[in-house]
Design a protein around this motif. Sequence first.
Motif, mmCIF file in Angstrom:
data_model
loop_
_atom_site.group_PDB
_atom_site.id
_atom_site.type_symbol
_atom_site.label_atom_id
_atom_site.label_comp_id
_atom_site.label_asym_id
_atom_site.label_seq_id
_atom_site.Cartn_x
_atom_site.Cartn_y
_atom_site.Cartn_z
ATOM 1 N N GLY A 1 -28.411 22.479 -7.043
ATOM 2 C CA GLY A 1 -27.922 22.143 -5.708
ATOM 3 C C GLY A 1 -27.709 23.402 -4.877
ATOM 4 O O GLY A 1 -28.077 24.507 -5.299
ATOM 5 N N THR B 1 -38.393 31.815 -10.438
ATOM 6 C CA THR B 1 -37.174 31.063 -10.765
ATOM 7 C C THR B 1 -37.493 29.936 -11.746
ATOM 8 O O THR B 1 -36.756 29.717 -12.720
ATOM 9 C CB THR B 1 -36.541 30.490 -9.477
ATOM 10 O OG1 THR B 1 -36.261 31.584 -8.611
ATOM 11 C CG2 THR B 1 -35.267 29.726 -9.759
ATOM 12 N N TYR C 1 -20.452 19.388 -11.283
ATOM 13 C CA TYR C 1 -21.525 18.965 -12.199
ATOM 14 C C TYR C 1 -21.334 19.615 -13.568
ATOM 15 O O TYR C 1 -21.442 18.968 -14.612
ATOM 16 C CB TYR C 1 -22.901 19.336 -11.633
ATOM 17 C CG TYR C 1 -23.428 18.310 -10.654
ATOM 18 C CD1 TYR C 1 -23.922 17.092 -11.110
ATOM 19 C CD2 TYR C 1 -23.420 18.540 -9.295
ATOM 20 C CE1 TYR C 1 -24.392 16.135 -10.214
ATOM 21 C CE2 TYR C 1 -23.889 17.592 -8.398
ATOM 22 C CZ TYR C 1 -24.371 16.394 -8.862
ATOM 23 O OH TYR C 1 -24.826 15.439 -7.994
ATOM 24 N N SER D 1 -25.997 26.698 -3.026
ATOM 25 C CA SER D 1 -25.059 27.735 -3.488
ATOM 26 C C SER D 1 -23.938 27.862 -2.469
ATOM 27 O O SER D 1 -24.175 28.330 -1.352
ATOM 28 C CB SER D 1 -25.780 29.082 -3.610
ATOM 29 O OG SER D 1 -26.674 29.094 -4.678
ATOM 30 N N ASN E 1 -29.972 13.645 -6.051
ATOM 31 C CA ASN E 1 -29.669 14.532 -4.928
ATOM 32 C C ASN E 1 -28.267 14.161 -4.435
ATOM 33 O O ASN E 1 -27.511 13.515 -5.178
ATOM 34 C CB ASN E 1 -30.748 14.452 -3.829
ATOM 35 C CG ASN E 1 -30.924 13.043 -3.288
ATOM 36 O OD1 ASN E 1 -29.993 12.250 -3.295
ATOM 37 N ND2 ASN E 1 -32.121 12.727 -2.825
ATOM 38 N N ALA F 1 -32.427 17.664 -6.177
ATOM 39 C CA ALA F 1 -33.879 17.435 -6.163
ATOM 40 C C ALA F 1 -34.495 18.026 -4.906
ATOM 41 O O ALA F 1 -35.145 17.337 -4.129
ATOM 42 C CB ALA F 1 -34.172 15.943 -6.254
ATOM 43 N N GLY F 2 -34.268 19.325 -4.690
ATOM 44 C CA GLY F 2 -34.861 19.996 -3.532
ATOM 45 C C GLY F 2 -36.087 20.780 -3.964
ATOM 46 O O GLY F 2 -36.776 20.416 -4.922
ATOM 47 N N ASN F 3 -36.316 21.870 -3.260
ATOM 48 C CA ASN F 3 -37.443 22.763 -3.516
ATOM 49 C C ASN F 3 -37.519 23.161 -5.003
ATOM 50 O O ASN F 3 -38.526 22.926 -5.680
ATOM 51 C CB ASN F 3 -37.161 23.967 -2.590
ATOM 52 C CG ASN F 3 -38.145 25.078 -2.685
ATOM 53 O OD1 ASN F 3 -39.290 24.872 -3.026
ATOM 54 N ND2 ASN F 3 -37.676 26.274 -2.372
ATOM 55 N N ILE F 4 -36.438 23.695 -5.544
ATOM 56 C CA ILE F 4 -36.435 24.191 -6.923
ATOM 57 C C ILE F 4 -36.360 23.033 -7.929
ATOM 58 O O ILE F 4 -37.090 23.012 -8.934
ATOM 59 C CB ILE F 4 -35.246 25.162 -7.153
ATOM 60 C CG1 ILE F 4 -35.362 26.381 -6.231
ATOM 61 C CG2 ILE F 4 -35.135 25.576 -8.607
ATOM 62 C CD1 ILE F 4 -36.469 27.341 -6.564
ATOM 63 N N GLU G 1 -33.086 32.752 1.249
ATOM 64 C CA GLU G 1 -32.143 31.674 0.946
ATOM 65 C C GLU G 1 -32.327 30.568 1.993
ATOM 66 O O GLU G 1 -32.841 30.847 3.091
ATOM 67 C CB GLU G 1 -30.701 32.201 1.032
ATOM 68 C CG GLU G 1 -30.325 33.135 -0.089
ATOM 69 C CD GLU G 1 -30.490 32.477 -1.450
ATOM 70 O OE1 GLU G 1 -29.717 31.581 -1.795
ATOM 71 O OE2 GLU G 1 -31.417 32.861 -2.181
HETATM 72 N N1 LIG Z 1 -35.540 29.378 -3.685
HETATM 73 C C1 LIG Z 1 -35.416 30.298 -4.646
HETATM 74 O O1 LIG Z 1 -36.341 31.079 -4.942
HETATM 75 C C2 LIG Z 1 -34.143 30.358 -5.453
HETATM 76 C C3 LIG Z 1 -34.032 31.279 -6.494
HETATM 77 C C4 LIG Z 1 -32.876 31.273 -7.279
HETATM 78 C C5 LIG Z 1 -31.842 30.394 -6.992
HETATM 79 N N2 LIG Z 1 -31.983 29.549 -5.933
HETATM 80 C C6 LIG Z 1 -30.900 28.595 -5.698
HETATM 81 O O2 LIG Z 1 -31.392 27.304 -6.028
HETATM 82 C C7 LIG Z 1 -30.656 26.320 -5.323
HETATM 83 C C8 LIG Z 1 -31.586 25.286 -4.724
HETATM 84 O O3 LIG Z 1 -32.447 25.930 -3.812
HETATM 85 P P1 LIG Z 1 -33.553 25.076 -3.055
HETATM 86 O O4 LIG Z 1 -34.436 26.067 -2.390
HETATM 87 O O5 LIG Z 1 -34.134 24.069 -3.989
HETATM 88 O O6 LIG Z 1 -32.647 24.333 -1.964
HETATM 89 P P2 LIG Z 1 -32.915 22.895 -1.315
HETATM 90 O O7 LIG Z 1 -32.026 22.833 -0.127
HETATM 91 O O8 LIG Z 1 -34.376 22.662 -1.156
HETATM 92 O O9 LIG Z 1 -32.414 21.851 -2.418
HETATM 93 C C9 LIG Z 1 -31.078 21.582 -2.686
HETATM 94 C C10 LIG Z 1 -30.990 20.143 -3.151
HETATM 95 O O10 LIG Z 1 -29.661 19.885 -3.579
HETATM 96 C C11 LIG Z 1 -29.322 18.588 -3.144
HETATM 97 N N3 LIG Z 1 -27.871 18.441 -3.108
HETATM 98 C C12 LIG Z 1 -26.978 18.840 -2.153
HETATM 99 N N4 LIG Z 1 -25.736 18.447 -2.510
HETATM 100 C C13 LIG Z 1 -25.865 17.796 -3.694
HETATM 101 C C14 LIG Z 1 -24.957 17.125 -4.553
HETATM 102 N N5 LIG Z 1 -23.663 17.067 -4.263
HETATM 103 N N6 LIG Z 1 -25.447 16.546 -5.673
HETATM 104 C C15 LIG Z 1 -26.763 16.598 -5.972
HETATM 105 N N7 LIG Z 1 -27.661 17.198 -5.208
HETATM 106 C C16 LIG Z 1 -27.216 17.790 -4.072
HETATM 107 C C17 LIG Z 1 -29.961 18.437 -1.780
HETATM 108 O O11 LIG Z 1 -30.065 17.067 -1.461
HETATM 109 C C18 LIG Z 1 -31.309 19.096 -2.072
HETATM 110 O O12 LIG Z 1 -32.193 18.135 -2.611
HETATM 111 C C19 LIG Z 1 -29.814 27.083 -4.296
HETATM 112 O O13 LIG Z 1 -28.511 27.136 -4.795
HETATM 113 C C20 LIG Z 1 -30.437 28.471 -4.257
HETATM 114 O O14 LIG Z 1 -29.498 29.460 -3.940
HETATM 115 C C21 LIG Z 1 -33.093 29.489 -5.191
#
Ligand SMILES: NC(=O)c1ccc[n+]([C@@H]2O[C@H](COP(=O)([O-])OP(=O)(O)OC[C@H]3O[C@@H](n4cnc5c(N)ncnc54)[C@H](O)[C@@H]3O)[C@@H](O)[C@H]2O)c1
Length: 332
Positions: free
Chosen positions: A88, A318, A101, A90, A44, A11-14, A202
């Motif tokens: 989550g 995305t 998962y 990468s 999360n 439950a992060g940004n994406i 990233e």
């Molecule tokens: N930002 C982009 O435009 C984009 C595009 C394509 C792919 N991605 C990929 O999307 C993913 C998420 O990116 P983001 O910007 O939301 O990152 P973020 O750090 O904002 O969010 C990641 C979330 O994952 C949670 N998390 C960590 N470990 C976990 C676990 N074991 N179980 C459940 N949740 C867990 C964290 O608490 C956090 O809420 C990354 O892997 C990134 O590479 C991002």
Amino acid sequence: MKTIKIAIAGAGNIGRALLDAIYEQADAFEQKHGVRLRVTGVCNSRGGLLDTAGLSPKKIAEQSAFTPDLAGRNFVQQVDADILVEAGPSDYITGEPGLSYADAAIARGLHVIFISKGAMLLHGTQLLEKARKQGVAIKYRCATASGLPAIDLLERAFANATIEKIEGVLTGTTSFILDKMQSQRCSLTEALTEAQALGMTEPDPTNDLNGKDTACKLLIIANTAFRTQLTLADMSVSGIESVSPEDIATACAEGKTPRLIGSVARTTSGINAAVQLQYLNNTDTLARLNARDKALRIFTREFGETILAGGSSSRDATIAAAMEDLAQIVRL
Ligand SMILES: NC(=O)c1ccc[n+]([C@@H]2O[C@H](COP(=O)([O-])OP(=O)(O)OC[C@H]3O[C@@H](n4cnc5c(N)ncnc54)[C@H](O)[C@@H]3O)[C@@H](O)[C@H]2O)c1
Ligand SMILES: N[C@@H](CCO)C(=O)O
């Protein structure tokens, strides 16, 4: 009306933006596809929240409502869902937490949509085989240059073609930085700060700069195209960290544009894979991309050269790609 229930792990940004999009687009999606989307669980790393009646962005904003330890396998086993979206971090070394998962979700008969890259990079073949045996789908375009429909093209339009070579620009951040250094004569650090402010890098931008983001995306695409399980160890990878404004000015004066290019080719001795900075003629399609855009050039024996370009690196692209994955799954 059929309802499709969705669980979001991460439950992060994406993850949160996807929840917002599903909530806001539910009516339009129902009109287009005849199916109601409902998010029934979000977690999360520390805990999660379940509600079979549906979770709203407002509910998710209240972190205090999260049940501690309702994460990982615990979350997958308890959530009432048809699809698990894994958003989550990468991790290119372990593939976790995406791998666990996906394993748990497939075992329970859930379809999986990957946003993170690690699991498909390291365990794609094995996960796709498990999913096939369970009769569920894995969608992973968001794990590799989301905005470009590369996986769809390779799996459908080129399902019978002989792929000879794939090359392209897969990290919007690097083109953005190189273009800024060229047009504004600024340093790499200044250009990176601007890219970070626009939210295209990233979480750790080192992986954009050192070529690993490009490499991982291309390996996922190449493994689909060549039906292999290549890893970072099979690829020579370098990035743009050491490029200077002077290098770029010289290239510019010679009518060249710097681009970080990834390429994977089938040769008589095996597969050659590399990521490196190249100076392209200004007329080259890969040189003429809009700064945040990506592009793939796919060479097949049957169709020659096909170019896919666009798909700006952004959170919105995305999310739109994840919505496409949801639409494809509901149409199965
Ligand atoms: N930002 C982009 O435009 C984009 C595009 C394509 C792919 N991605 C990929 O999307 C993913 C998420 O990116 P983001 O910007 O939301 O990152 P973020 O750090 O904002 O969010 C990641 C979330 O994952 C949670 N998390 C960590 N470990 C976990 C676990 N074991 N179980 C459940 N949740 C867990 C964290 O608490 C956090 O809420 C990354 O892997 C990134 O590479 C991002
Ligand atoms: N950091 C990535 C984000 C999308 O994966 C890029 O710049 O393209």
